[in-house]
Write an enzyme that holds these catalytic residues in place. Structure first.
Site, PDB file in Angstrom:
ATOM      1  N   GLY A 279     -40.374  -7.626 -19.201  1.00  0.00           N
ATOM      2  CA  GLY A 279     -40.383  -6.168 -19.217  1.00  0.00           C
ATOM      3  C   GLY A 279     -41.366  -5.519 -18.276  1.00  0.00           C
ATOM      4  CD  GLU A 321     -38.721 -14.671 -22.732  1.00  0.00           C
ATOM      5  OE1 GLU A 321     -38.278 -15.674 -23.296  1.00  0.00           O
ATOM      6  OE2 GLU A 321     -38.504 -13.506 -23.139  1.00  0.00           O
ATOM      7  N   PRO A 322     -40.595 -12.731 -17.123  1.00  0.00           N
ATOM      8  CG  PRO A 322     -41.776 -13.229 -15.166  1.00  0.00           C
ATOM      9  CD  PRO A 322     -41.575 -13.692 -16.583  1.00  0.00           C
ATOM     10  N   GLY A 323     -38.177 -10.770 -15.421  1.00  0.00           N
ATOM     11  CA  GLY A 323     -36.909 -10.806 -14.695  1.00  0.00           C
ATOM     12  C   GLY A 323     -37.009  -9.862 -13.514  1.00  0.00           C
ATOM     13  NE  ARG A 361     -32.022  -0.634 -13.689  1.00  0.00           N
ATOM     14  CZ  ARG A 361     -32.961   0.201 -13.270  1.00  0.00           C
ATOM     15  NH1 ARG A 361     -32.949   0.630 -12.026  1.00  0.00           N
ATOM     16  NH2 ARG A 361     -33.923   0.595 -14.075  1.00  0.00           N
ATOM     17  CE1 TYR A 365     -30.068   0.978 -19.425  1.00  0.00           C
ATOM     18  CE2 TYR A 365     -30.190   0.099 -17.196  1.00  0.00           C
ATOM     19  CZ  TYR A 365     -29.900  -0.074 -18.533  1.00  0.00           C
ATOM     20  OH  TYR A 365     -29.436  -1.278 -18.971  1.00  0.00           O
ATOM     21  CB  CYS A 392     -11.777   8.336  -9.617  1.00  0.00           C
ATOM     22  SG  CYS A 392     -10.867   8.345  -8.095  1.00  0.00           S
ATOM     23  CD  GLU A 393     -17.780   8.837 -14.283  1.00  0.00           C
ATOM     24  OE1 GLU A 393     -16.849   8.528 -15.039  1.00  0.00           O
ATOM     25  OE2 GLU A 393     -18.695   9.618 -14.590  1.00  0.00           O
TER      26      GLU A 393
END
Ligand SMILES: *Cc1c(COP(=O)(O)O)cnc(C)c1O
Length: 464
Positions: A279, A321-323, A361, A365, A392-393
């Site tokens: 995180g 646990e870094p991603g 994202r 978010y 188309c959005e």
């Protein structure tokens, strides 16, 4: 309420008050080293290069859009994490941020372990030769088949997430005649994001066993009771994402260590490991100030040592646990500008050849990104833009607010920085748009590690 969270769906337009935007940067041609991969620079002719390769050549060879991954940047970040945590701790790269066989090989070469959270990620890890013992298996609803496969492969740890799963893993291990090492995932009531965290007694989320109400302790009791099939390594906690302030870890580590103290007192068992999850945040814009792995390691170690001293416990082996913090800054997305549409008095809409299918994202978010003109420099004045995709959005926004030079034109290449994490891995086929390739670049060489999707790929699944 955020625009994307409106229950009626995104509105077609949002007209924000004047003065809402920050001032344009003083130099639109500058590339902030905080948000761009380490080998990124501008050539004398103004073209952005990465790993010594110009984006003009990358676009010619591989087409656009494309994710461009700076291999040496990725490896340097792996090494920084590895060295910061040292030999008495483990760094598990969170594969959900982005996973491919090449990445798995690099991780292995740099001495990292790997978190997976599905059968597909496990298959990728094993196919690329990651030793099963270096794999941790996560997830709140792993299927019986996934569990069996993981136990059979000999994964180093399964992070158990529910009472049901404790029974399922134990059953699979007994059937296969092994003892499966597990961690118990605990929700400690801490939710952290950027510079804030909240600490409550209970957490309203699907993951883990709650510390509150003794649920986690009961889970641990059940694991210990199944000792013929399960070996309890320790406790796991993961508190959030894009975190810049470690204060939340202070609370989570304290609560986890206290639980470990209770386990010793109640069951006479000293747990050898503690996993504090991932995180950690990265810089998406110049305003973000991420922490260095060395500082993160020192702070987390100090916290765990202090809490263990207070609880009278031996210091357990630490894992993290870094991603995003490893892969996020290593890649950017290269797009070609298709249309430039000025809206008088508002902003200019710049349409690129990708969009929410390669970067969800922003829509999901309200994420912020930095964007730059990369096929040339420009001395034109800054113009306020919104970079949008071809879907188309109307919620199909890649960069909500940014400045690009006013002479931007169709055919220019622009790049969005720090798209290594949660972009390709969350990519979709919305509108039957084909997912872009991932091109790894290092020392003057570019190489496709995940190829571009083709119409044939799409039609292969559609059995007619
Ligand atoms: C998502 C996740 C991570 C990685 O998070 P980042 O924000 O990418 O560092 C680590 N551990 C667990 C359990 C996760 O769910």
């Amino acid at each position: 309420m955020s625009r994307s969270a409106h229950p009626a769906g995104p509105r077609h337009a949002d007209v924000l008050p004047e003065g809402h935007y920050s001032a344009p940067p003083t130099d639109l041609n500058a590339l902030d080293p905080k948000v761009w991969a380490r080998t990124v620079e501008r050539r004398a002719d103004g073209v952005l290069t990465v790993g010594g390769v110009g984006v003009d050549r990358l676009a010619d060879t591989h087409g656009t859009p494309a994710y461009i991954l700076d291999e040496s940047d990725f490896r340097a970040r792996c090494r920084a994490w590895r060295q910061a945590f040292g030999d008495d701790a483990d760094v598990f790269y969170a594969g959900k941020a982005f996973l491919s066989r090449a990445v798995v090989r690099w991780l292995r070469e740099e001495g990292l372990n790997l978190d997976v959270c599905s059968g597909g990620e496990l298959a990728t890890a094993l196919a690329a030769g990651m030793p099963a013992s270096a794999i941790a298996f996560h997830g709140n609803n792993k299927s019986a088949a996934e569990i069996r496969r993981a136990v059979e492969a000999g994964v180093g740890r399964i992070v158990v997430d529910s009472y049901e799963e404790i029974d399922r893993v134990a059953a699979a291990a007994r059937e296969l005649g092994v003892r499966q090492p597990v961690l118990v995932r605990v929700t400690v009531g801490v939710e952290a994001h950027t510079h804030e965290f909240i600490a409550t007694a209970h957490e309203d989320q699907k993951f883990g066993l709650a510390l509150a109400g003794g649920t986690a302790l009961e889970g641990i009791r059940r694991v210990l009771a199944a000792e013929d099939g399960l070996e309890l390594l320790g406790v796991h906690s993961h508190i959030g994402s894009q975190i810049f302030d470690l204060a939340g870890f202070e609370v989570s580590a304290r609560r986890v260590v206290q639980l470990m103290g209770t386990v010793r007192d109640e069951f006479g068992v000293t747990l050898p490991e503690i996993d504090l999850g991932g995180g950690l945040g990265i810089a998406y814009t110049a305003g973000d100030d991420p922490l260095e792995p060395a500082d993160i390691a020192k702070t987390l170690r100090d916290i765990v040592e202090r809490e263990c001293a207070a609880a009278g416990l031996a210091v357990p082996r630490l894992s993290v646990e870094p991603g995003r913090a490893i892969i996020g800054p290593s890649a950017f997305t290269l797009y070609e500008v298709g249309t430039v549409k000025p809206l008088e008095g508002l902003r200019t809409y710049v349409s690129v050849d990708g969009g929410m299918s390669d970067n969800i994202r922003t829509a999901l978010y309200d994420a912020e990104y930095s964007v730059a003109l990369v096929s040339r420099t420009s001395q034109a004045l800054p113009m306020l833009v919104r970079v949008v995709g071809k879907h188309c959005e109307s919620g199909d926004i890649v960069v909500r607010d940014a400045y690009l030079p006013a002479d931007l034109a169709p055919g220019d290449l622009i790049a969005v920085a720090a798209t290594g994490a949660y972009c390709r891995s969350m990519a979709s086929n919305y509108n039957h748009v084909l997912r872009p390739p991932v091109v790894a670049v290092t020392e003057g060489e570019d190489r496709v590690i995940v190829r571009r999707e083709t119409e044939e790929d799409l039609l292969r699944l559609d059995v007619g």
